[in-house]
Structures are given as C-alpha cells and as structure tokens.
Design a protein around this motif. Structure first.
Motif, PDB file in Angstrom:
ATOM      1  N   GLY A 122      97.768 -26.162  74.093  1.00  0.00           N
ATOM      2  CA  GLY A 122      97.590 -26.734  72.777  1.00  0.00           C
ATOM      3  C   GLY A 122      96.143 -26.648  72.295  1.00  0.00           C
ATOM      4  N   LYS A 123      95.868 -27.293  71.187  1.00  0.00           N
ATOM      5  CA  LYS A 123      94.520 -27.277  70.615  1.00  0.00           C
ATOM      6  C   LYS A 123      93.501 -27.868  71.575  1.00  0.00           C
ATOM      7  CE  LYS A 123      95.925 -27.390  65.750  1.00  0.00           C
ATOM      8  NZ  LYS A 123      95.846 -28.151  64.464  1.00  0.00           N
ATOM      9  N   ALA A 124      93.923 -28.868  72.319  1.00  0.00           N
ATOM     10  CA  ALA A 124      93.003 -29.519  73.265  1.00  0.00           C
ATOM     11  C   ALA A 124      92.613 -28.581  74.419  1.00  0.00           C
ATOM     12  CB  ALA A 124      93.652 -30.785  73.831  1.00  0.00           C
ATOM     13  N   ASP A 125      93.398 -27.548  74.616  1.00  0.00           N
ATOM     14  CA  ASP A 125      93.141 -26.610  75.721  1.00  0.00           C
ATOM     15  C   ASP A 125      92.365 -25.376  75.276  1.00  0.00           C
ATOM     16  OD1 ASP A 125      94.809 -28.168  77.512  1.00  0.00           O
ATOM     17  OD2 ASP A 125      96.523 -27.332  76.423  1.00  0.00           O
ATOM     18  N   LYS A 126      91.963 -25.321  74.002  1.00  0.00           N
ATOM     19  CA  LYS A 126      91.384 -24.098  73.451  1.00  0.00           C
ATOM     20  C   LYS A 126      90.170 -23.595  74.236  1.00  0.00           C
ATOM     21  CE  LYS A 126      89.642 -21.927  69.215  1.00  0.00           C
ATOM     22  NZ  LYS A 126      88.658 -21.136  69.967  1.00  0.00           N
ATOM     23  N   THR A 127      89.228 -24.460  74.516  1.00  0.00           N
ATOM     24  CA  THR A 127      88.014 -24.043  75.232  1.00  0.00           C
ATOM     25  C   THR A 127      88.350 -23.502  76.606  1.00  0.00           C
ATOM     26  OG1 THR A 127      86.652 -25.654  74.040  1.00  0.00           O
ATOM     27  CG2 THR A 127      85.782 -24.786  76.111  1.00  0.00           C
ATOM     28  N   GLN A 128      89.197 -24.221  77.307  1.00  0.00           N
ATOM     29  CA  GLN A 128      89.595 -23.811  78.657  1.00  0.00           C
ATOM     30  C   GLN A 128      90.373 -22.499  78.621  1.00  0.00           C
ATOM     31  OE1 GLN A 128      92.186 -26.639  80.666  1.00  0.00           O
ATOM     32  NE2 GLN A 128      91.099 -26.332  82.596  1.00  0.00           N
ATOM     33  N   PHE A 129      91.242 -22.361  77.640  1.00  0.00           N
ATOM     34  CA  PHE A 129      92.044 -21.152  77.487  1.00  0.00           C
ATOM     35  C   PHE A 129      91.157 -19.945  77.191  1.00  0.00           C
ATOM     36  CE2 PHE A 129      94.354 -18.082  74.876  1.00  0.00           C
ATOM     37  CZ  PHE A 129      95.527 -17.896  75.598  1.00  0.00           C
ATOM     38  N   ASP A 130      90.261 -20.091  76.218  1.00  0.00           N
ATOM     39  CA  ASP A 130      89.367 -18.997  75.836  1.00  0.00           C
ATOM     40  C   ASP A 130      88.482 -18.576  77.008  1.00  0.00           C
ATOM     41  OD1 ASP A 130      90.445 -19.123  73.310  1.00  0.00           O
ATOM     42  OD2 ASP A 130      88.742 -20.161  72.405  1.00  0.00           O
ATOM     43  N   ARG A 131      87.991 -19.553  77.755  1.00  0.00           N
ATOM     44  CA  ARG A 131      87.140 -19.258  78.913  1.00  0.00           C
ATOM     45  C   ARG A 131      87.922 -18.474  79.965  1.00  0.00           C
ATOM     46  NH1 ARG A 131      86.022 -24.215  80.488  1.00  0.00           N
ATOM     47  NH2 ARG A 131      84.256 -24.432  79.050  1.00  0.00           N
ATOM     48  N   ALA A 132      89.166 -18.856  80.192  1.00  0.00           N
ATOM     49  CA  ALA A 132      89.990 -18.184  81.194  1.00  0.00           C
ATOM     50  C   ALA A 132      90.329 -16.750  80.780  1.00  0.00           C
ATOM     51  CB  ALA A 132      91.275 -18.977  81.429  1.00  0.00           C
ATOM     52  N   MET A 133      90.535 -16.534  79.490  1.00  0.00           N
ATOM     53  CA  MET A 133      90.829 -15.182  79.015  1.00  0.00           C
ATOM     54  C   MET A 133      89.642 -14.252  79.258  1.00  0.00           C
ATOM     55  SD  MET A 133      93.936 -14.934  77.926  1.00  0.00           S
ATOM     56  CE  MET A 133      93.812 -13.353  77.110  1.00  0.00           C
TER      57      MET A 133
END
Length: 230
Positions: free
Chosen positions: A138-149
């Motif tokens: 979700g939106k709350a995971d954006k930073t973590q998601f982008d970093r992992a990509m």
C-alpha cells in the motif's frame, strides 16, 4: 555523430555500457543531457522532444521492446543505465558471483521485501502496478517497496523488460504505462542468450579497463562503486 536511435544503439555496442539519464556521474554517458550545448553538435537529437527517433528519453524503452542485445535498468549508482549484451556477463559476474536469490537472502544480503517482490517476478513478467496489487503493498509501503526494487536491480536479480498499461475490469486500457520486470536470466533467455559463468575478478578488471578507455579521468573509488554497485 549520433543522429537517431539506430546510431545510439550502434554507439552503445562499441562502448559497452552507459549511464542512462544523461549524467555521466564521473564514469561515462554516451549522450550527456546538455551535449548539444557543450559540444555545439549539428544533430537533431534532443532530450524530451517526444520524437522516438531523436529523443534519448524514448530510447530507454525502445531498446527493450525492439532490440535483443541491450539491457536497461537501474543498475548504476541506484539510477538508470544501459548495458550491451556482450558486456552484461561481466557485470553479472561481479554483482552476483554465482549466487542465487535464495542464497543471498539467507546470507542477509537481500531484504525480506525484496524477496517477496522477487518471488512474484520470478513467475514470469510483472508490471509495477501488478506487483503492488499481488504483494499487497500500500501507500505506507512505498519507500520500502521502491528501495527493494532498486536493490533487486542493482543486484542484477531483476531487470526491466518493457511497459504495460493498466486495464479496468472491462479489459480497457487506461492511465500511464507501467514498467514491466522479469528476472535477469529470463530476460536474456527470451532473447536467445544464456549468461556464461565468468570469473568475478577478471570481469571487474575488464570493465575497469573499458571505463578508463571511455573516461581516462575516472577516479578509482567511483569506478569501483560503478562496477560493484556499492
């Protein structure tokens, strides 16, 4: 002289690799963002003009959709870059050192979020919006998601392979294109190429020598970060 997309692809084959956003970052960019002004070049090439034949921004997707010998992803300094097929195995050897994702994860080199994303992508192809939906990011995971990509691209576990539009429940396309990802191995297999098993140390030196041919003033610490990804 680069005057169009085909010229760029030929130039990239000769150079082997290039930063992708028009900024050499102390290494090398086949086309700098302000190259016309700097070198007073008589060429129709112009950033962000929208013409796919002469706009370098458009070429990042064209190489993925129209060529079988060029990869493009966030592989250098956590930002975009191009690598020709002939040079990809050397970077792959240095970054991966023969290690599979599972091994890297068990050794603590890959985050849990990155593994979740990889498990989804390893099934074939997945667009960004599909990854977020399937992985319940979700939106709350954006930073973590982008970093992992970025983590997965820099580690050469996944790579971009094109773009896809979202579809509504009626199958109608809408909105902006979404970048599609696949595993590095699948990307090249689909292009009829199996990545060879090369020595990481020898591969590092080969890339280093090529960098110094392209940019004799490149600093060793910058070269190392460029090649190693960290």
């Amino acid at each position: 002289m680069i005057r169009n997309f085909e010229d760029f692809c030929q130039g990239l084959q000769q150079c082997g690799f290039s930063m992708g956003g028009g900024n050499a970052k102390g290494i090398f960019a086949l086309i700098n963002y302000d190259w016309q002004a700097q070198e007073n070049l008589d060429t129709p090439v112009k950033w962000h003009c929208g013409d796919p034949e002469v706009d370098p921004w458009e070429w990042r997707m064209r190489v993925l959709e129209e060529r079988t010998d060029i990869a493009y992803a966030k592989v250098f300094f956590k930002t975009s870059g191009f690598i020709a097929k002939a040079w990809y195995p050397y970077f792959y050897a240095v970054r991966r050192k023969g290690e599979a994702l599972e091994d890297a994860y068990e050794d603590g080199k890959i985050s849990h979020t990155a593994k979740r994303i990889y498990d989804l992508i390893s099934q074939g192809h997945a667009a960004l919006h599909e990854l977020k939906a399937l992985g319940h990011f979700g939106k709350a995971d954006k930073t973590q998601f982008d970093r992992a990509m970025i983590e997965l691209q820099m580690g050469m576990f996944i790579t971009m392979t094109g773009r896809r539009q979202k579809k509504n429940k009626h199958g109608m396309e809408y909105g902006w294109n979404s970048t599609v990802f696949t595993t590095v191995e699948n990307f090249w297999a689909e292009r009829g190429y199996d990545l060879p098993d090369l020595d990481p140390g020898e591969s590092y030196e080969k890339i280093r020598r090529q960098i110094l041919l392209l940019n004799p003033t490149a600093e060793e610490k910058t070269i190392r970060k460029f090649i190693m990804g960290k």
